[in-house]
Design a protein around this motif. Structure first.
Motif, PDB file in Angstrom:
ATOM      1  N   LYS A   1       0.857  -1.188   0.000  1.00  0.00           N
ATOM      2  CA  LYS A   1       0.000   0.000   0.000  1.00  0.00           C
ATOM      3  C   LYS A   1       0.890   1.235   0.000  1.00  0.00           C
ATOM      4  O   LYS A   1       1.984   1.228   0.562  1.00  0.00           O
ATOM      5  CB  LYS A   1      -0.892   0.011   1.245  1.00  0.00           C
ATOM      6  CG  LYS A   1      -1.892  -1.137   1.301  1.00  0.00           C
ATOM      7  CD  LYS A   1      -2.728  -1.065   2.578  1.00  0.00           C
ATOM      8  CE  LYS A   1      -3.726  -2.214   2.639  1.00  0.00           C
ATOM      9  NZ  LYS A   1      -4.546  -2.188   3.875  1.00  0.00           N
TER      10      LYS A   1
ATOM     11  N   PHE B   1       0.810   5.582   0.451  1.00  0.00           N
ATOM     12  CA  PHE B   1       0.035   6.723   0.930  1.00  0.00           C
ATOM     13  C   PHE B   1       0.831   8.016   0.784  1.00  0.00           C
ATOM     14  O   PHE B   1       2.029   8.053   1.075  1.00  0.00           O
ATOM     15  CB  PHE B   1      -0.347   6.540   2.399  1.00  0.00           C
ATOM     16  CG  PHE B   1      -1.120   5.281   2.684  1.00  0.00           C
ATOM     17  CD1 PHE B   1      -2.484   5.206   2.422  1.00  0.00           C
ATOM     18  CD2 PHE B   1      -0.491   4.161   3.191  1.00  0.00           C
ATOM     19  CE1 PHE B   1      -3.197   4.045   2.666  1.00  0.00           C
ATOM     20  CE2 PHE B   1      -1.179   2.989   3.450  1.00  0.00           C
ATOM     21  CZ  PHE B   1      -2.537   2.932   3.190  1.00  0.00           C
TER      22      PHE B   1
ATOM     23  N   TYR C   1       1.307  10.736   2.599  1.00  0.00           N
ATOM     24  CA  TYR C   1       0.996  11.090   3.984  1.00  0.00           C
ATOM     25  C   TYR C   1       1.023  12.587   4.258  1.00  0.00           C
ATOM     26  O   TYR C   1       0.399  13.050   5.211  1.00  0.00           O
ATOM     27  CB  TYR C   1       1.949  10.375   4.942  1.00  0.00           C
ATOM     28  CG  TYR C   1       3.365  10.899   4.926  1.00  0.00           C
ATOM     29  CD1 TYR C   1       3.777  11.889   5.809  1.00  0.00           C
ATOM     30  CD2 TYR C   1       4.305  10.406   4.026  1.00  0.00           C
ATOM     31  CE1 TYR C   1       5.067  12.376   5.794  1.00  0.00           C
ATOM     32  CE2 TYR C   1       5.592  10.879   4.003  1.00  0.00           C
ATOM     33  CZ  TYR C   1       5.978  11.871   4.896  1.00  0.00           C
ATOM     34  OH  TYR C   1       7.256  12.355   4.860  1.00  0.00           O
TER      35      TYR C   1
ATOM     36  N   ASP D   1      -2.448  13.205   3.214  1.00  0.00           N
ATOM     37  CA  ASP D   1      -3.378  12.172   3.700  1.00  0.00           C
ATOM     38  C   ASP D   1      -2.744  11.492   4.911  1.00  0.00           C
ATOM     39  O   ASP D   1      -2.345  10.334   4.877  1.00  0.00           O
ATOM     40  CB  ASP D   1      -3.657  11.166   2.583  1.00  0.00           C
ATOM     41  CG  ASP D   1      -4.581  10.044   3.022  1.00  0.00           C
ATOM     42  OD1 ASP D   1      -5.343  10.223   4.000  1.00  0.00           O
ATOM     43  OD2 ASP D   1      -4.526   8.943   2.413  1.00  0.00           O
TER      44      ASP D   1
ATOM     45  N   HIS E   1      -3.939   8.092   6.217  1.00  0.00           N
ATOM     46  CA  HIS E   1      -3.805   6.951   5.291  1.00  0.00           C
ATOM     47  C   HIS E   1      -5.182   6.417   4.864  1.00  0.00           C
ATOM     48  O   HIS E   1      -5.456   5.234   4.939  1.00  0.00           O
ATOM     49  CB  HIS E   1      -3.009   5.813   5.940  1.00  0.00           C
ATOM     50  CG  HIS E   1      -1.582   6.131   6.178  1.00  0.00           C
ATOM     51  ND1 HIS E   1      -0.667   5.188   6.612  1.00  0.00           N
ATOM     52  CD2 HIS E   1      -0.878   7.297   6.050  1.00  0.00           C
ATOM     53  CE1 HIS E   1       0.540   5.772   6.751  1.00  0.00           C
ATOM     54  NE2 HIS E   1       0.411   7.044   6.415  1.00  0.00           N
ATOM     55  N   THR E   2      -6.022   7.319   4.380  1.00  0.00           N
ATOM     56  CA  THR E   2      -7.371   6.918   3.971  1.00  0.00           C
ATOM     57  C   THR E   2      -7.441   6.470   2.517  1.00  0.00           C
ATOM     58  O   THR E   2      -8.374   5.776   2.129  1.00  0.00           O
ATOM     59  CB  THR E   2      -8.352   8.085   4.174  1.00  0.00           C
ATOM     60  OG1 THR E   2      -7.917   9.207   3.385  1.00  0.00           O
ATOM     61  CG2 THR E   2      -8.422   8.494   5.636  1.00  0.00           C
ATOM     62  N   ARG E   3      -6.433   6.840   1.705  1.00  0.00           N
ATOM     63  CA  ARG E   3      -6.494   6.540   0.278  1.00  0.00           C
ATOM     64  C   ARG E   3      -5.224   5.842  -0.184  1.00  0.00           C
ATOM     65  O   ARG E   3      -4.130   6.431  -0.168  1.00  0.00           O
ATOM     66  CB  ARG E   3      -6.700   7.840  -0.524  1.00  0.00           C
ATOM     67  CG  ARG E   3      -6.823   7.608  -2.024  1.00  0.00           C
ATOM     68  CD  ARG E   3      -7.319   8.862  -2.714  1.00  0.00           C
ATOM     69  NE  ARG E   3      -7.284   8.683  -4.180  1.00  0.00           N
ATOM     70  CZ  ARG E   3      -6.356   9.211  -4.975  1.00  0.00           C
ATOM     71  NH1 ARG E   3      -5.399   9.958  -4.455  1.00  0.00           N
ATOM     72  NH2 ARG E   3      -6.388   9.005  -6.258  1.00  0.00           N
ATOM     73  N   ASN E   4      -5.357   4.587  -0.562  1.00  0.00           N
ATOM     74  CA  ASN E   4      -4.225   3.800  -1.066  1.00  0.00           C
ATOM     75  C   ASN E   4      -4.000   4.153  -2.531  1.00  0.00           C
ATOM     76  O   ASN E   4      -4.850   3.876  -3.386  1.00  0.00           O
ATOM     77  CB  ASN E   4      -4.528   2.310  -0.910  1.00  0.00           C
ATOM     78  CG  ASN E   4      -3.438   1.428  -1.483  1.00  0.00           C
ATOM     79  OD1 ASN E   4      -2.352   1.898  -1.812  1.00  0.00           O
ATOM     80  ND2 ASN E   4      -3.731   0.142  -1.612  1.00  0.00           N
ATOM     81  N   ILE E   5      -2.874   4.777  -2.861  1.00  0.00           N
ATOM     82  CA  ILE E   5      -2.632   5.224  -4.237  1.00  0.00           C
ATOM     83  C   ILE E   5      -1.665   4.285  -4.972  1.00  0.00           C
ATOM     84  O   ILE E   5      -1.154   4.620  -6.033  1.00  0.00           O
ATOM     85  CB  ILE E   5      -2.080   6.653  -4.263  1.00  0.00           C
ATOM     86  CG1 ILE E   5      -0.738   6.730  -3.494  1.00  0.00           C
ATOM     87  CG2 ILE E   5      -3.089   7.635  -3.690  1.00  0.00           C
ATOM     88  CD1 ILE E   5      -0.031   8.087  -3.638  1.00  0.00           C
TER      89      ILE E   5
END
Length: 258
Positions: free
Chosen positions: A243, A245, A247, A250, A253-257
């Motif tokens: 994963k 992030f 950071y 974010d 860590h709400t959105r795995n890019i």
């Protein structure tokens, strides 16, 4: 680790005439510090057993921070100079006990806050005492923590956020006060201390915090590897897809890019 050959600060700085000591407010065998540090060239290890007044025992871990820091301030004055010394405090650790006479400190919004306030007051008094000592102007203080504790905010509940702790280098006669938001890790303390002490050549897994090079940090916690650069955090449990992030924008860590 006491059987592994490491490049540890006590042994490395002994070559430059440094006396080394470690002050641990808990039991002398707590967490295995004593055998490890002595195996790495430490000259002297003092713990709860060597502290002169057991009435300052917190009932769980060891000696309350405030009297222990005052004790250490006096012990440092007795040491042969130059020296490198570590101090391990414990009042901000669960169960967060503080002396009765300091129960008037602000309680905050979490059970840990009052004990952190107590430790903070202990540090303030330690530096008040230290400023009157002959060694103060020639000493570089490094203050940090091992990890965060009770987390009320989502960013600090992430694998990366758990290790978002303060790291303060304080030497008013050497450095101007400033805030540095670049990435650092505990390993970097090793290289930083060696550079400050005047070592010309050394090997280190960390990078000196006095240099303006790009750094990264690595943690391993709960079977999860975490690598953080100046803008991204990579998280991997060794099996599933990694994963990624961003950071800085974010932190939770709400959105795995990835």
């Amino acid at each position: 680790y006491s059987t592994i050959e490491l490049a540890a600060l006590p042994a490395e700085l002994e070559e430059q005439g440094y006396y080394s000591s470690f002050y641990h407010a808990a039991d002398e065998l707590s967490m295995g510090f004593k055998p490890f540090l002595l195996s790495q060239g430490l000259d002297d290890y003092l713990a709860k057993q060597q502290y002169p007044n057991q009435e300052d025992f917190d009932g769980t871990w060891g000696i309350f921070d405030m009297p222990y820091l005052q004790y250490v301030s006096e012990k440092l004055t007795e040491q042969h100079q130059p020296w490198i010394s570590g101090i391990f405090t414990l009042s901000s650790h669960h169960p967060y006990t503080i002396p009765e006479k300091y129960k008037n400190l602000p309680q905050g919004t979490s059970e840990i806050h009052q004990s952190v306030g107590y430790t903070d007051e202990g540090l303030r008094q330690f530096f008040q005492s230290a400023k009157s000592k002959s060694w103060f102007a020639n000493t570089v203080f490094i203050i940090t923590a091992d990890h965060t504790s009770i987390n009320q905010t989502k960013p600090h509940a992430t694998y990366r956020g758990k290790y978002t702790v303060p790291l303060i280098i304080y030497a008013p006669s050497r450095y101007e006060a400033r805030v540095d938001t670049s990435v650092a890790q505990h390993l970097d303390v090793h290289a930083t201390v060696l550079q400050i002490a005047g070592k010309k050549e050394f090997k280190s897994l960390g990078r000196s915090l006095l240099e303006n090079n790009r750094r990264y940090s690595i943690q391993y916690d709960g079977n999860v590897y975490v690598c953080t650069s100046d803008s991204l955090t990579l998280q991997w449990n060794g099996v599933a897809k990694p994963k990624l992030f961003a950071y800085r924008t974010d932190a939770a860590h709400t959105r795995n890019i990835a």
